[in-house]
Structures are given as structure tokens and as C-alpha cells.
Design a protein around this motif. Structure first.
Motif, PDB file in Angstrom:
ATOM      1  N   GLN A 102      30.388  16.765 -32.285  1.00 26.80           N
ATOM      2  CA  GLN A 102      29.968  17.550 -33.133  1.00 26.80           C
ATOM      3  C   GLN A 102      30.601  18.850 -33.718  1.00 26.80           C
ATOM      4  OE1 GLN A 102      25.969  18.851 -31.717  1.00 26.80           O
ATOM      5  NE2 GLN A 102      25.493  16.922 -31.217  1.00 26.80           N
ATOM      6  N   ARG A 103      31.374  19.324 -32.943  1.00 26.85           N
ATOM      7  CA  ARG A 103      32.305  20.443 -33.160  1.00 26.85           C
ATOM      8  C   ARG A 103      33.163  19.980 -34.013  1.00 26.85           C
ATOM      9  NH1 ARG A 103      36.958  22.996 -32.009  1.00 26.85           N
ATOM     10  NH2 ARG A 103      37.094  25.207 -32.060  1.00 26.85           N
ATOM     11  N   ASP A 104      33.841  18.879 -34.130  1.00 21.77           N
ATOM     12  CA  ASP A 104      34.892  18.342 -34.968  1.00 21.77           C
ATOM     13  C   ASP A 104      34.357  18.129 -36.281  1.00 21.77           C
ATOM     14  OD1 ASP A 104      36.834  18.666 -32.973  1.00 21.77           O
ATOM     15  OD2 ASP A 104      37.075  16.638 -32.419  1.00 21.77           O
ATOM     16  N   ILE A 105      33.144  17.706 -36.342  1.00 23.73           N
ATOM     17  CA  ILE A 105      32.339  17.324 -37.447  1.00 23.73           C
ATOM     18  C   ILE A 105      32.100  18.655 -38.260  1.00 23.73           C
ATOM     19  CG2 ILE A 105      30.367  16.415 -38.441  1.00 23.73           C
ATOM     20  CD1 ILE A 105      30.070  14.308 -36.278  1.00 23.73           C
ATOM     21  N   ILE A 106      31.537  19.440 -37.654  1.00 25.16           N
ATOM     22  CA  ILE A 106      31.230  20.630 -38.338  1.00 25.16           C
ATOM     23  C   ILE A 106      32.581  21.355 -38.951  1.00 25.16           C
ATOM     24  CG2 ILE A 106      30.404  23.253 -38.095  1.00 25.16           C
ATOM     25  CD1 ILE A 106      28.618  21.883 -35.653  1.00 25.16           C
ATOM     26  N   ILE A 107      33.766  21.458 -38.145  1.00 21.27           N
ATOM     27  CA  ILE A 107      34.915  22.122 -38.559  1.00 21.27           C
ATOM     28  C   ILE A 107      35.554  21.234 -39.952  1.00 21.27           C
ATOM     29  CG2 ILE A 107      37.464  22.531 -38.250  1.00 21.27           C
ATOM     30  CD1 ILE A 107      36.361  23.051 -35.221  1.00 21.27           C
ATOM     31  N   ASN A 108      35.317  19.903 -39.999  1.00 21.18           N
ATOM     32  CA  ASN A 108      35.834  19.234 -41.098  1.00 21.18           C
ATOM     33  C   ASN A 108      34.874  19.395 -42.147  1.00 21.18           C
ATOM     34  OD1 ASN A 108      38.005  17.923 -39.741  1.00 21.18           O
ATOM     35  ND2 ASN A 108      36.992  16.208 -39.043  1.00 21.18           N
ATOM     36  N   ALA A 109      33.632  19.404 -41.915  1.00 27.48           N
ATOM     37  CA  ALA A 109      32.485  19.681 -43.076  1.00 27.48           C
ATOM     38  C   ALA A 109      32.833  20.950 -43.633  1.00 27.48           C
ATOM     39  CB  ALA A 109      31.215  19.467 -42.481  1.00 27.48           C
ATOM     40  N   SER A 110      33.081  22.057 -42.916  1.00 27.80           N
ATOM     41  CA  SER A 110      33.497  23.266 -43.370  1.00 27.80           C
ATOM     42  C   SER A 110      34.604  23.324 -44.325  1.00 27.80           C
ATOM     43  CB  SER A 110      33.690  24.416 -42.400  1.00 27.80           C
ATOM     44  OG  SER A 110      32.490  24.458 -41.294  1.00 27.80           O
ATOM     45  N   TYR A 111      35.579  22.700 -44.185  1.00 30.98           N
ATOM     46  CA  TYR A 111      36.887  22.509 -44.991  1.00 30.98           C
ATOM     47  C   TYR A 111      36.413  21.933 -46.247  1.00 30.98           C
ATOM     48  CZ  TYR A 111      40.552  23.921 -41.760  1.00 30.98           C
ATOM     49  OH  TYR A 111      41.342  24.667 -40.944  1.00 30.98           O
ATOM     50  N   ALA A 112      35.675  20.960 -45.977  1.00 34.90           N
ATOM     51  CA  ALA A 112      35.000  20.130 -47.444  1.00 34.90           C
ATOM     52  C   ALA A 112      33.940  20.975 -48.114  1.00 34.90           C
ATOM     53  CB  ALA A 112      34.404  18.757 -46.977  1.00 34.90           C
ATOM     54  N   LEU A 113      33.225  21.875 -47.671  1.00 35.95           N
ATOM     55  CA  LEU A 113      32.490  22.830 -48.323  1.00 35.95           C
ATOM     56  C   LEU A 113      33.203  24.140 -48.769  1.00 35.95           C
ATOM     57  CD1 LEU A 113      29.401  22.212 -46.075  1.00 35.95           C
ATOM     58  CD2 LEU A 113      29.799  21.183 -48.385  1.00 35.95           C
ATOM     59  N   ALA A 114      34.365  24.373 -48.497  1.00 38.04           N
ATOM     60  CA  ALA A 114      35.038  25.619 -48.720  1.00 38.04           C
ATOM     61  C   ALA A 114      34.914  26.288 -50.045  1.00 38.04           C
ATOM     62  CB  ALA A 114      36.558  25.471 -48.367  1.00 38.04           C
ATOM     63  N   GLU A 115      34.954  25.270 -51.161  1.00 38.30           N
ATOM     64  CA  GLU A 115      34.856  25.649 -52.428  1.00 38.30           C
ATOM     65  C   GLU A 115      33.149  25.892 -53.046  1.00 38.30           C
ATOM     66  OE1 GLU A 115      37.441  26.369 -54.589  1.00 38.30           O
ATOM     67  OE2 GLU A 115      38.586  25.833 -52.509  1.00 38.30           O
ATOM     68  N   HIS A 116      32.222  25.430 -52.001  1.00 37.67           N
ATOM     69  CA  HIS A 116      30.942  25.712 -52.348  1.00 37.67           C
ATOM     70  C   HIS A 116      30.513  27.193 -52.155  1.00 37.67           C
ATOM     71  CE1 HIS A 116      30.893  21.123 -51.892  1.00 37.67           C
ATOM     72  NE2 HIS A 116      29.796  21.255 -52.130  1.00 37.67           N
ATOM     73  N   SER A 117      29.611  27.583 -52.958  1.00 36.49           N
ATOM     74  CA  SER A 117      29.051  28.794 -53.073  1.00 36.49           C
ATOM     75  C   SER A 117      28.430  29.091 -51.490  1.00 36.49           C
ATOM     76  CB  SER A 117      27.902  29.153 -54.112  1.00 36.49           C
ATOM     77  OG  SER A 117      26.827  28.454 -53.620  1.00 36.49           O
ATOM     78  N   GLU A 118      28.273  30.341 -51.261  1.00 35.62           N
ATOM     79  CA  GLU A 118      27.397  30.818 -49.870  1.00 35.62           C
ATOM     80  C   GLU A 118      26.216  30.192 -49.811  1.00 35.62           C
ATOM     81  OE1 GLU A 118      26.959  34.736 -47.262  1.00 35.62           O
ATOM     82  OE2 GLU A 118      28.289  34.922 -49.048  1.00 35.62           O
ATOM     83  N   VAL A 119      25.441  30.203 -50.844  1.00 36.94           N
ATOM     84  CA  VAL A 119      23.923  29.958 -50.974  1.00 36.94           C
ATOM     85  C   VAL A 119      23.973  28.342 -50.837  1.00 36.94           C
ATOM     86  CG1 VAL A 119      22.112  29.196 -52.400  1.00 36.94           C
ATOM     87  CG2 VAL A 119      23.316  31.724 -52.522  1.00 36.94           C
ATOM     88  N   ASP A 120      24.987  27.612 -51.433  1.00 30.75           N
ATOM     89  CA  ASP A 120      24.995  25.936 -51.141  1.00 30.75           C
ATOM     90  C   ASP A 120      25.355  25.860 -49.674  1.00 30.75           C
ATOM     91  OD1 ASP A 120      24.223  25.579 -53.645  1.00 30.75           O
ATOM     92  OD2 ASP A 120      26.200  25.333 -54.421  1.00 30.75           O
ATOM     93  N   PHE A 121      26.360  26.457 -49.059  1.00 33.99           N
ATOM     94  CA  PHE A 121      26.897  26.695 -47.804  1.00 33.99           C
ATOM     95  C   PHE A 121      25.755  26.520 -46.672  1.00 33.99           C
ATOM     96  CE2 PHE A 121      28.580  28.022 -44.008  1.00 33.99           C
ATOM     97  CZ  PHE A 121      29.583  27.195 -43.506  1.00 33.99           C
ATOM     98  N   LEU A 122      24.813  27.811 -47.174  1.00 34.16           N
ATOM     99  CA  LEU A 122      23.837  27.907 -46.013  1.00 34.16           C
ATOM    100  C   LEU A 122      22.754  26.846 -45.933  1.00 34.16           C
ATOM    101  CD1 LEU A 122      23.525  31.774 -46.571  1.00 34.16           C
ATOM    102  CD2 LEU A 122      24.597  30.751 -44.591  1.00 34.16           C
TER     103      LEU A 122
END
Length: 447
Positions: A331-351
Motif C-alpha cells: 500500500q505504501r509503495d502504491i501511494i508513493i507511485n500514485a503521488s508521483y503520477a498526480l504531481a501535476e494535478h491541482s491540490e483539489v484534484d489530489f485531495l
């Protein structure tokens, strides 16, 4: 009758004085025979045609000091330095030795390597005498390497012969590696066959590995058969990875089929690559593929977990929605990789994407995003760090963010600390003190 006598006398004077007025430019064949014989083109017809074209083209090239001076003078009239470089490189294609001398006398030493590589590719051996004059210089190895790499691309055996005469250890081994690399780039099979006849050393093993990469690119089917017959070791894993990369770029199913032909313990790195490629177009199919591999071949769990987590870097929403299907470390690795993929998303979209996660998993996502944004958007990184639920992790993340931030905007970083509603007075003082200490110890002055 008088005019006949005048013509006869003029003709005699001209005949006698011709060698004095026009010195013979023909090189001393005895002196240069040794050098010229070092590098002879293997294609006779090509060498004849090349010689004829050289005779024609050399009419426009400087042959002696006087002509060279004229050529150098003409360079000073060029509109830009690039035009001078262009003209020198044009000269290199017809007479690289002359181009080297012109480059030397016009302070274009940075062109030596390019000129010598051209000389090697065109098999001009007259530059060897110039190269030997550079033996005492620091750049000799790189100059010789450039010439022999160029030569190796058309005549590798001659390059290997020349390096024996022009270099000693440890320089020789280094340049041989370069020669074989250039050779393999054009004919990996021939280079591979030559390597098989050499004594096995650390150097030849490295050349063998590099050559196999070219082998895979040039003859994938033959390389696939060869690799599958090799014993498993670290080098084989590299080759399998390279093999799968080549296959998967052309056809994913070909890569899958080839993996089925090799030993189970050899396939892990290849499975990782195939699933990552599949996920780009069909993440569901990638997960099915991984599960099948795990069940059918008892796939190493670490590789399986890494491959599953990697899919999150391609399809973060899907993997975050299914995160409860996996163990905590995955789960931790999935979240870290997903965060990289969502780096360009706005804060609202990320949340919105991470909204369904548990508090602990949200903290992982917030910390990762804060670290990613600290260089590009420190204010947002600071805001994200403040969202972390765990007090200790929040404090560490804020401190890490402001330490980076203060490196290019100290005042803004200190202001953010002062305005924080989540930091206590003692925490603010401690973080501010850390920033001041960091700047003082490195003797950097900031506004």
C-alpha cells in the motif's frame, strides 16, 4: 627566324626553372610508407575510387604552409565562428591532417576529437604522425580513442592492430573497450565472436555485456536463444531486462511468449517490464498478467509487489481505489507511485483522489506530495505538510520543506513558519534555529 629563336630560348628557361619555381608537393613515400600501411581500406574498389576523388578534391585544399596561411586568413573573414568551424570540418572530410593543423593554429582545439573521428571513419592514416606528437599531453587518450572509434566503425581489426602500437596499459584496455563498443554498434555478432576468443578478464566480461546489448538490438531472435541458454547471474538479469525492453516495444505478446521459454528464476525482471508496458494501455490486463504469473510460476513476492505498485504510476486512481486488497508495505509503495503520477494535478484534484484513504495512508500521500513540491511550489508543499495528521511526521515534513525553501527564499520560509497555526511557539523557534544554523555552517548569504 628571330621569333623562333626567342620562343626556343623561353621554352628552355621554363623547362629548367619549373622545378625551382614549383616545388614538388609529393610526399616522401619511403618516409611515410610505414604509416600509410597501418590503415588500408579492405575494399579495393572503394580505395581506388576514394583515391581518385581525393586527387580531384585536393586541388582546392591547402598543401603547404603558404596555402594554410591563406586558409587561416580567410577564416578571419567569416561572419560567425560557426562558419569557420563548418569550413574546418569540411576540410577534415578531405584532408583531416591539414584540418588538425589549421585547428591547432587557429585555437580550435575543441575540434580535434571530431576531426580524428572523421579521419578514422574515412581511414586516413596520415593523422597518426600528428597523434604520436600528442603522446605527452593529457588529452592523448581521448584523441586516440576518437580516431580508433571512428576507424573501428569501418575497420575494427585495423583499429585493434593500431591500438597495440599506439597505446600501453592501462590506456590500451580502456581504448579496446571503446573500439569493441564501436564495432558492436555496427556488427555485434562479429564483435561477440571475437570476444569469445579472448582471455576472460573483468574488462572482457564488461565488453561481452555491452556487446550483447547491441546483439539484442540487431538480432533479437538469435540473442533470445543465446540468453535463454546462459546461467543465471547478475549479468544475465541485465541482458534479460534489455531483451524484454526490445521485444515489448515492438509487440507485448512476443515479450510474454519469450518469457515463457526461460527459467522461472530468470523471468522476474522481465515480468516487471511487461506489466508496466501493459498498464499504459490496459491496467486491468496488467494485473491479470501479474496474478497469472504469480500463480503459475510461484513468482518472487518482492517482484510481484513491486510490479503491482508500479502500475499506480500509470493508473493511480484505479490502484488507490483497490489499495485495501494489498498488504501495508505494498500500500505504501502504491501511494508513493500514485503521488508521483498526480504531481501535476491541482491540490483539489489530489485531495479528491486520496479522500477515501485511511488517515495513515493519507499521511503517506501528503508527505510524499510535500517532498515533491518543495522545489517547485514550496508554499503549496508547506500547506500539504500541515495536513499531515501524525504530529511527529507533520513536524518532520514541515521542517524538511522549509529547509529546502529557505535555500532560495529565506524570508518567505520564515514567514510561513511564523504564520502557521499548527506549530507551537517552541516548534517555530526550533525550526527557525535549524534554518539559521544550516545557512551559517555553509557560509551562504541570503537576502
Amino acid at each position: 627566324m628571330k621569333w623562333l629563336i626567342v620562343v626556343a630560348i623561353s621554352w628552355c628557361i621554363g623547362f629548367i626553372s619549373f622545378p625551382l619555381i614549383w616545388p614538388n608537393d609529393t610526399p616522401n613515400t619511403t618516409e611515410h610508407r610505414g604509416l600509410l600501411s597501418k590503415t588500408q581500406p579492405t575494399n579495393t574498389s572503394k580505395s581506388v575510387s576514394t583515391g581518385q576523388s581525393n586527387i580531384t578534391s585536393e586541388n582546392n585544399l591547402p598543401h603547404n604552409t603558404h596555402d594554410r596561411e591563406a586558409f587561416k586568413a580567410s577564416l578571419s573573414n567569416d561572419e560567425t565562428p560557426y562558419m569557420s568551424i563548418f569550413r574546418i570540418m569540411q576540410l577534415a572530410e578531405q584532408d583531416p591532417l591539414e584540418a588538425l593543423l589549421v585547428a591547432e593554429e587557429t585555437q580550435h582545439e575543441d575540434l580535434y576529437g571530431l576531426i580524428l573521428e572523421i579521419a578514422g571513419k574515412m581511414q586516413f592514416s596520415n593523422v597518426i604522425s600528428w597523434l604520436e606528437q600528442q603522446k605527452s599531453t593529457e588529452q592523448y587518450e581521448s584523441l586516440l580513442d576518437g580516431y580508433l572509434r571512428g576507424l573501428a566503425s569501418v575497420n575494427p581489426q585495423q583499429a585493434l592492430s593500431d591500438v597495440e602500437l599506439l597505446a600501453v596499459e592501462p590506456m590500451k584496455s580502456s581504448i579496446i573497450m571503446s573500439i569493441v563498443d564501436s564495432w558492436a554498434n555496427t556488427d555485434a555478432i562479429a564483435a561477440f565472436e571475437w570476444l569469445k576468443q579472448q582471455t576472460e578478464t573483468q574488462s572482457t566480461l564488461k565488453m561481452y555485456l555491452n556487446t550483447m546489448y547491441y546483439y539484442i538490438e540487431q538480432s533479437p531472435n538469435e540473442a533470445a536463444n543465446l540468453i535463454s541458454s546462459l546461467p543465471l547471474n547478475e549479468s544475465t538479469n541485465y541482458l534479460i531486462t534489455s531483451m524484454v525492453y526490445q521485444l515489448v516495444e515492438k509487440n507485448t505478446q512476443d515479450a510474454v511468449d519469450w518469457l515463457d521459454t526461460i527459467a522461472v528464476e530468470q523471468r522476474a525482471s522481465g515480468i516487471y517490464i511487461v506489466s508496466r508496458k501493459m498498464a499504459e494501455t490496459d491496467p486491468e490486463a496488467a494485473l491479470v498478467f501479474l496474478n497469472n504469473q504469480k500463480q503459475a510460476y510461484d513468482l518472487n513476492l518482492d517482484y510481484f509487489n513491486s510490479a503491482v505498485a508500479e502500475i499506480a504510476s500509470v493508473e493511480p486512481n484505479m490502484m488507490l481505489a483497490r489499495i485495501d486488497n494489498y498488504e501495508a508495505n505494498v500500500q505504501r509503495d502504491i501511494i508513493i507511485n500514485a503521488s508521483y503520477a498526480l504531481a501535476e494535478h491541482s491540490e483539489v484534484d489530489f485531495l479528491q483522489v486520496i479522500n477515501s484513504l485511511s488517515d495513515d495512508n493519507k499521511d503517506i500521500a501528503f508527505r510524499q506530495r510535500s517532498a515533491q513540491l518543495s522545489q517547485t511550489d514550496p508554499q503549496q508543499a508547506f500547506n500539504v505538510a500541515e495536513r499531515i495528521n501524525d504530529t511527529t511526521i507533520r513536524l518532520e515534513s514541515i521542517a524538511g520543506t522549509v529547509n529546502v525553501w529557505s535555500g532560495f527564499d529565506k524570508r518567505a520560509a520564515l514567514t510561513a513558519i511564523d504564520n502557521s497555526t499548527l506549530l507551537t511557539a517552541s516548534q517555530k523557534a526550533e525550526i527557525s534555529s535549524q534554518i539559521q544554523l544550516q545557512l551559517t555552517s555553509s557560509n551562504i548569504i541570503y537576502p
